[in-house]
Motif scaffolding. Structure first.
Motif, PDB file in Angstrom:
ATOM      1  N   CYS A  15      21.131  35.498  32.182  1.00 19.79           N
ATOM      2  CA  CYS A  15      19.785  35.893  31.647  1.00 19.79           C
ATOM      3  C   CYS A  15      19.360  37.299  32.149  1.00 19.79           C
ATOM      4  N   SER A  16      20.771  37.943  32.065  1.00 16.23           N
ATOM      5  CA  SER A  16      20.431  39.439  32.389  1.00 16.23           C
ATOM      6  C   SER A  16      20.204  40.369  31.430  1.00 16.23           C
ATOM      7  N   ASN A  17      20.507  39.823  30.104  1.00 14.82           N
ATOM      8  CA  ASN A  17      20.242  40.559  29.063  1.00 14.82           C
ATOM      9  C   ASN A  17      19.221  39.934  28.175  1.00 14.82           C
ATOM     10  N   LYS A  18      18.205  40.708  27.884  1.00 14.02           N
ATOM     11  CA  LYS A  18      17.142  40.028  27.081  1.00 14.02           C
ATOM     12  C   LYS A  18      17.504  39.942  25.774  1.00 14.02           C
ATOM     13  N   ASP A  19      18.148  39.031  25.010  1.00 13.10           N
ATOM     14  CA  ASP A  19      18.368  38.829  23.877  1.00 13.10           C
ATOM     15  C   ASP A  19      17.829  37.496  23.333  1.00 13.10           C
ATOM     16  N   ALA A  20      17.951  37.429  22.095  1.00 11.25           N
ATOM     17  CA  ALA A  20      17.278  35.975  21.565  1.00 11.25           C
ATOM     18  C   ALA A  20      17.729  34.784  21.749  1.00 11.25           C
ATOM     19  N   THR A  21      18.954  34.834  22.229  1.00  7.88           N
ATOM     20  CA  THR A  21      19.593  33.493  22.498  1.00  7.88           C
ATOM     21  C   THR A  21      19.216  32.791  23.707  1.00  7.88           C
ATOM     22  N   LEU A  22      18.407  33.859  24.425  1.00 11.49           N
ATOM     23  CA  LEU A  22      17.910  33.460  25.960  1.00 11.49           C
ATOM     24  C   LEU A  22      16.730  32.593  25.828  1.00 11.49           C
ATOM     25  N   GLN A 190      25.140  44.684  38.055  1.00 15.80           N
ATOM     26  CA  GLN A 190      24.966  43.330  37.752  1.00 15.80           C
ATOM     27  C   GLN A 190      26.312  42.615  36.822  1.00 15.80           C
ATOM     28  N   GLY A 191      26.886  43.212  36.505  1.00 15.79           N
ATOM     29  CA  GLY A 191      28.217  42.872  35.922  1.00 15.79           C
ATOM     30  C   GLY A 191      27.743  42.121  34.247  1.00 15.79           C
ATOM     31  N   ASP A 192      28.449  41.278  33.647  1.00 16.34           N
ATOM     32  CA  ASP A 192      27.981  40.996  32.501  1.00 16.34           C
ATOM     33  C   ASP A 192      26.795  39.723  32.487  1.00 16.34           C
ATOM     34  N   SER A 193      26.876  39.351  33.875  1.00 17.40           N
ATOM     35  CA  SER A 193      25.715  38.310  33.829  1.00 17.40           C
ATOM     36  C   SER A 193      25.379  38.353  35.449  1.00 17.40           C
ATOM     37  N   LEU A 194      24.015  38.223  35.641  1.00 20.44           N
ATOM     38  CA  LEU A 194      23.711  38.397  37.237  1.00 20.44           C
ATOM     39  C   LEU A 194      24.201  37.180  38.049  1.00 20.44           C
ATOM     40  N   ILE A 349      14.235  35.524  39.694  1.00 22.86           N
ATOM     41  CA  ILE A 349      15.497  36.356  39.853  1.00 22.86           C
ATOM     42  C   ILE A 349      16.537  35.321  40.690  1.00 22.86           C
ATOM     43  N   LYS A 350      16.075  34.645  41.640  1.00 18.37           N
ATOM     44  CA  LYS A 350      16.998  33.758  42.292  1.00 18.37           C
ATOM     45  C   LYS A 350      17.950  32.922  41.482  1.00 18.37           C
ATOM     46  N   LEU A 351      17.001  32.175  40.715  1.00 20.82           N
ATOM     47  CA  LEU A 351      17.554  31.423  39.542  1.00 20.82           C
ATOM     48  C   LEU A 351      18.794  32.080  38.742  1.00 20.82           C
ATOM     49  N   ARG A 352      18.198  33.351  38.077  1.00 26.86           N
ATOM     50  CA  ARG A 352      19.154  33.869  37.535  1.00 26.86           C
ATOM     51  C   ARG A 352      20.354  34.653  37.962  1.00 26.86           C
ATOM     52  N   MET A 353      20.180  34.688  39.356  1.00 29.56           N
ATOM     53  CA  MET A 353      21.323  35.065  40.306  1.00 29.56           C
ATOM     54  C   MET A 353      22.320  33.885  40.283  1.00 29.56           C
ATOM     55  N   GLY A 354      22.198  32.840  40.059  1.00 28.25           N
ATOM     56  CA  GLY A 354      22.798  31.387  40.322  1.00 28.25           C
ATOM     57  C   GLY A 354      22.594  30.895  41.629  1.00 28.25           C
ATOM     58  N   LEU A 355      21.764  31.404  42.383  1.00 26.07           N
ATOM     59  CA  LEU A 355      21.728  31.159  43.864  1.00 26.07           C
ATOM     60  C   LEU A 355      21.476  29.527  43.965  1.00 26.07           C
ATOM     61  N   PHE A 356      20.758  29.030  43.252  1.00 21.43           N
ATOM     62  CA  PHE A 356      20.361  27.523  43.197  1.00 21.43           C
ATOM     63  C   PHE A 356      21.812  26.572  43.231  1.00 21.43           C
ATOM     64  N   LYS A 357      22.654  27.261  42.376  1.00 22.16           N
ATOM     65  CA  LYS A 357      23.948  26.631  42.099  1.00 22.16           C
ATOM     66  C   LYS A 357      24.887  27.018  43.092  1.00 22.16           C
ATOM     67  N   THR A 358      25.115  28.305  43.383  1.00 23.96           N
ATOM     68  CA  THR A 358      26.265  28.656  44.092  1.00 23.96           C
ATOM     69  C   THR A 358      25.464  29.546  45.168  1.00 23.96           C
ATOM     70  N   PRO A 359      24.985  29.195  46.324  1.00 23.34           N
ATOM     71  CA  PRO A 359      24.051  30.095  47.196  1.00 23.34           C
ATOM     72  C   PRO A 359      25.153  30.854  47.965  1.00 23.34           C
ATOM     73  N   TYR A 360      26.463  30.374  48.172  1.00 25.33           N
ATOM     74  CA  TYR A 360      27.038  30.907  49.270  1.00 25.33           C
ATOM     75  C   TYR A 360      28.332  31.807  48.770  1.00 25.33           C
ATOM     76  N   ARG A 361      28.511  32.739  49.333  1.00 25.61           N
ATOM     77  CA  ARG A 361      29.285  33.714  49.078  1.00 25.61           C
ATOM     78  C   ARG A 361      30.870  33.121  48.639  1.00 25.61           C
ATOM     79  N   ASP A 362      31.644  33.630  47.703  1.00 27.77           N
ATOM     80  CA  ASP A 362      32.503  32.791  47.380  1.00 27.77           C
ATOM     81  C   ASP A 362      33.790  33.361  48.307  1.00 27.77           C
ATOM     82  N   LYS A 363      34.409  32.298  49.147  1.00 21.83           N
ATOM     83  CA  LYS A 363      35.061  32.742  50.177  1.00 21.83           C
ATOM     84  C   LYS A 363      36.526  32.941  49.591  1.00 21.83           C
ATOM     85  N   ASN A 364      36.788  32.643  48.370  1.00 21.72           N
ATOM     86  CA  ASN A 364      38.087  32.852  47.832  1.00 21.72           C
ATOM     87  C   ASN A 364      38.003  34.473  47.216  1.00 21.72           C
TER      88      ASN A 364
END
Ligand code: NOJ
Length: 748
Positions: A15-22, A190-194, A349-364
């Motif tokens: 959701c970092s870019n506000k386009d119509a598809t969002l 923010q890369g391609d997506s937050l 913003i927490k949601l857009r950051m994907g934190l509810f799905k992936t709260p932890y840092r990627d240990k890989n």
């Protein structure tokens, strides 16, 4: 936790870019936030507004902090730099806190994390969005690997006064350049997506006008009339919002009497209603309670009330919200729905950051500190940000020359990283000394001064001996990192310590001197400019400063940067910027009489009464946009497609650039306009476009620019933003003080 995951599974997360598809996902987003909000207690909601500061040097994870996280009293944390602490605090938040809401971990990742890039003012000198974007991408990759997912950058404060220490962190003095580069920073962070695995949320700061601090003294009062706010200070923030920046930070300063952190007009009317920002707004460090010292809030509770009424979502470090919001709500001073609004912005913003799905840092996601590609990007950035201000032909050097490498910044690994580099490690900095040594060049290293403020003349005699035995002196001068940055303003901005004396002493040897400046701001060099043969501004170049400098000095690469700020002759000229107004009595050559040319006993009105200084005239030392390369260009054949354009037309502007030298060269071709008569007075010039071009020796390239009436819009004193019919001047040239000129008319 699980029920959120199922729900979020069906939400489009990018959701970092506000386009119509969002739009569809926006709806799902809001549903998710509302449902979560309905389960939260008042205390938990207040907890979300709390950005708790910690010390990055802490060796132990405090039980009190863990307990606060467990109780949902913390929405975000600042400066947790131990990965195990990050993991543990996030585990407590998502497993043990009442509604399992993840935490955001913030840190000032300003110009690199471990791999340090040039200071932002240096990055701005590259005038290059790709370079800027790759710097913030690298910073995000490195920082994310240790669990940092929010940076307090980019700083988008227009800076017109080099005394201000934070000019080092700024994108310079021009709103257009700052907007282009600001967007690039955000795309990189923010890369391609937050919610990307290496993305970090960006923060556009400091909203707003912080760079207008009177006298260039940090934190100082600002007075910014509405047109100035909208035409100069606001555009980079608007650009940041267009680029999808997740968060905005309020500034420390007051604007026209109202501190930014309690400014309802700026936060609600401008940021939310007009610019439609839907991320969250965080205060600066303690800036909520600093409204007491400003004389705007009576006490901490009043400060909380003022910030809440103004629409500030999250408070950094101070605890006015934590201590008083509940009481203010119970008293009916602040409504529950006002608080809900803050929490929604934060959760969004927490949601857009994907934190509810992936709260932890990627240990890989293994720490890639100082990866080869990161170092390469930092080296490229340092080359592209280097600005050659003077060259009487001594540069580039040839490798058979015997070089005396001198000056306090020639081997200063910490200082070359510049301000805001808590995480960069000096042992990874490659200094000019190290780089020259590694390249096996014919160099004798004699720093003479141990640091930039060193006032000792003890080493001067030896320096003369070393200089006499060399073909050329490379003198790396400047300021230590600590002399710019937050709260590090200077009233006099020349080379400190004995540097000027030493340069003058060395110049007596007759050996050519190349002055390389590493500093956080333009440095006045009028005292020594005639003593040196070349001047290269290298800013604080970061980790790879040494190899970059070596390549530029020896001509493997060109100095590719151009000044993002006007370079003054004296700090007495400040604030000084190219896009000033003309005044009723603009300075001119014919009328100007310099101070020492005034006849003794002269009659007052016999002198040209126009806008200048008697002692230093009316021009800068080097104009905005200035910078030399190793070849010469000729601008020719400026052509505009029409003499008159309507509001819906596009004006095509063509110019040819010929390389007159004998080596390929890079140029940044700049287009400026002037709206000759306005409903309010207009700047003498405004940058509207620029393009990079590489031209081979003997080659001529034609460049085409397009502008439309949109580019000519400005906000007038009635708050109307529009282009106005009338005459316009247009220039294309190498910098703000030169260029080929044409005129056109904008008609109804
Ligand atoms: C104060 C500075 O003004 C701001 O830029 C920074 O992000 C915060 N401190 C957090 O360190």
């Amino acid at each position: 936790m699980k029920y959120y995951l199922i729900f979020i599974g069906c939400i489009v997360m990018s959701c970092s870019n506000k386009d119509a598809t969002l739009k569809v996902s926006d709806h799902a987003e809001e549903q998710f936030i509302d449902s979560l909000l309905s389960k939260m207690t008042l205390n938990e909601k207040i907890g979300q507004t709390n950005l708790r500061g910690t010390s990055s040097r802490s060796k132990v994870l405090s039980e009190a902090l863990k307990e606060d996280v467990r109780q949902g009293k913390v929405g975000a944390l600042l400066n947790v730099m131990n990965v195990e602490f990050v993991d543990e605090l996030q585990r407590i938040a998502v497993e043990e806190s009442p509604n399992n809401i993840p935490i955001i971990f913030g840190r000032d990742i300003v110009h690199g994390f471990k791999t340090v890039f040039p200071i932002p003012l240096g990055m701005a000198a590259s005038w290059d969005e790709n370079v800027v974007r790759s710097s913030s991408r690298v910073a995000a990759i490195e920082a994310r690997s240790v669990g940092i997912n929010w940076t307090f950058a980019p700083m988008l404060d227009i800076a017109r006064d080099s005394r201000w220490g934070r000019i080092a962190e700024s994108p310079g003095e021009d709103p257009y350049l700052a907007s282009v580069l600001g967007k690039a920073y955000i795309k990189g962070f923010q890369g391609d997506s937050l919610n990307g695995s290496t993305s970090i949320a960006a923060c556009a700061k400091h909203y707003i006008g912080y760079g207008a601090a009177m006298g260039g003294r940090d934190y100082n009062t600002t007075l910014i009339p509405e047109p100035l706010l909208r035409n100069v200070y606001l555009p980079p923030f608007k650009a940041a919002l267009d680029a999808g920046v997740a968060t905005v930070m309020t500034s420390f300063n007051e604007i026209n009497g109202i501190p930014a952190s309690g400014n309802a007009y700026l936060l609600k009317e401008v940021l939310r209603d007009e610019l439609e920002f839907d991320g969250f707004v965080v205060s600066d460090w303690d800036s909520v309670i600093e409204m007491i010292a400003h004389g705007y809030a009576a006490d901490e509770k009043h400060a909380a009330e003022l910030s809440a009424k103004a629409g500030l979502d999250m408070e950094m470090t101070s605890k006015a919200y934590e201590n008083h919001l509940k009481e203010l709500i119970e008293e009916g001073v602040i409504t529950r729905s006002q608080l809900d609004g803050f929490v929604k912005n934060i959760l969004r913003i927490k949601l857009r950051m994907g934190l509810f799905k992936t709260p932890y840092r990627d240990k890989n996601n293994e720490a890639s500190f100082y990866a080869k590609s990161h170092l390469k990007a930092a080296e490229e950035a340092a080359i592209k940000s280097s600005v050659l201000l003077k060259n009487n032909g001594v540069l580039p050097l040839s490798s058979d020359m015997k070089v005396a490498l001198m000056g306090p910044l020639a081997n200063a690994p910490l200082d070359q990283m510049g301000t805001w580099t808590f995480d960069g490690e000096e042992e990874h900095s490659i200094t000019p000394f190290k780089a020259f040594e590694t390249a096996n060049l014919n160099v004798v290293f004699e720093p003479v001064l141990t640091h930039s403020r060193d006032r000792s003349t003890e080493g001067f005699e030896k320096a003369i001996r070393v200089a006499k035995q060399s073909d050329v002196i490379v003198f790396v001068a400047g300021e230590e990192a600590i002399l710019s940055g937050e709260a590090h303003s200077r009233a006099v901005i020349n080379l400190p310590g004995a540097q000027e004396d030493l340069i003058k002493t060395l110049s007596k040897t007759g050996k050519p001197i190349i002055l390389v400046i590493m500093a956080g701001r333009p440095i006045t060099i009028t005292n020594i400019i005639d003593d040196v043969d070349a001047v290269l501004m290298f800013w604080h170049p970061g980790t790879m400063g040494g190899p970059a400098l070596q390549q530029v000095l020896y001509g493997e690469r060109e100095p590719e940067g151009r000044l993002p700020v006007t370079w003054p002759k004296s700090s007495g000229q400040l604030p000084y910027f190219y896009n000033h107004k003309n005044t009723g009595r603009p300075a001119n050559k014919q009328d100007y009489v310099a101070m020492y040319d005034i006849p003794i006993g002269a009659w007052q009105s016999s002198l040209g009464n126009d806008s200048h200084y008697l002692d230093i005239g009316y021009t800068p030392h080097f104009p905005f946009g200035y910078g030399l390369g190793y070849t010469q260009f000729k601008y020719d054949d400026l052509k505009i497609s029409k003499d008159t354009i309507g509001f819906n037309d596009t004006l095509e502007v063509k110019v040819s650039i010929a390389n007159l030298g004998d080596r390929p060269g890079k140029e940044i071709v700049q287009l400026y306009t002037q709206d000759v008569v306005g409903s309010i007075t207009r700047p003498v010039k405004e940058l509207k476009r620029f393009q990079h071009v590489t031209v081979k020796p003997g080659e001529t390239k034609q460049m085409t620019f397009r502008i439309s009436s949109d580019d000519l819009k400005f906000t007038n004193h009635e708050g109307t933003r529009a282009a106005e019919t009338g005459d316009f001047n247009i220039w294309i040239g190498p910098h703000a003080a030169s260029g080929l000129k044409e005129t056109f008319y904008l008609k109804e």
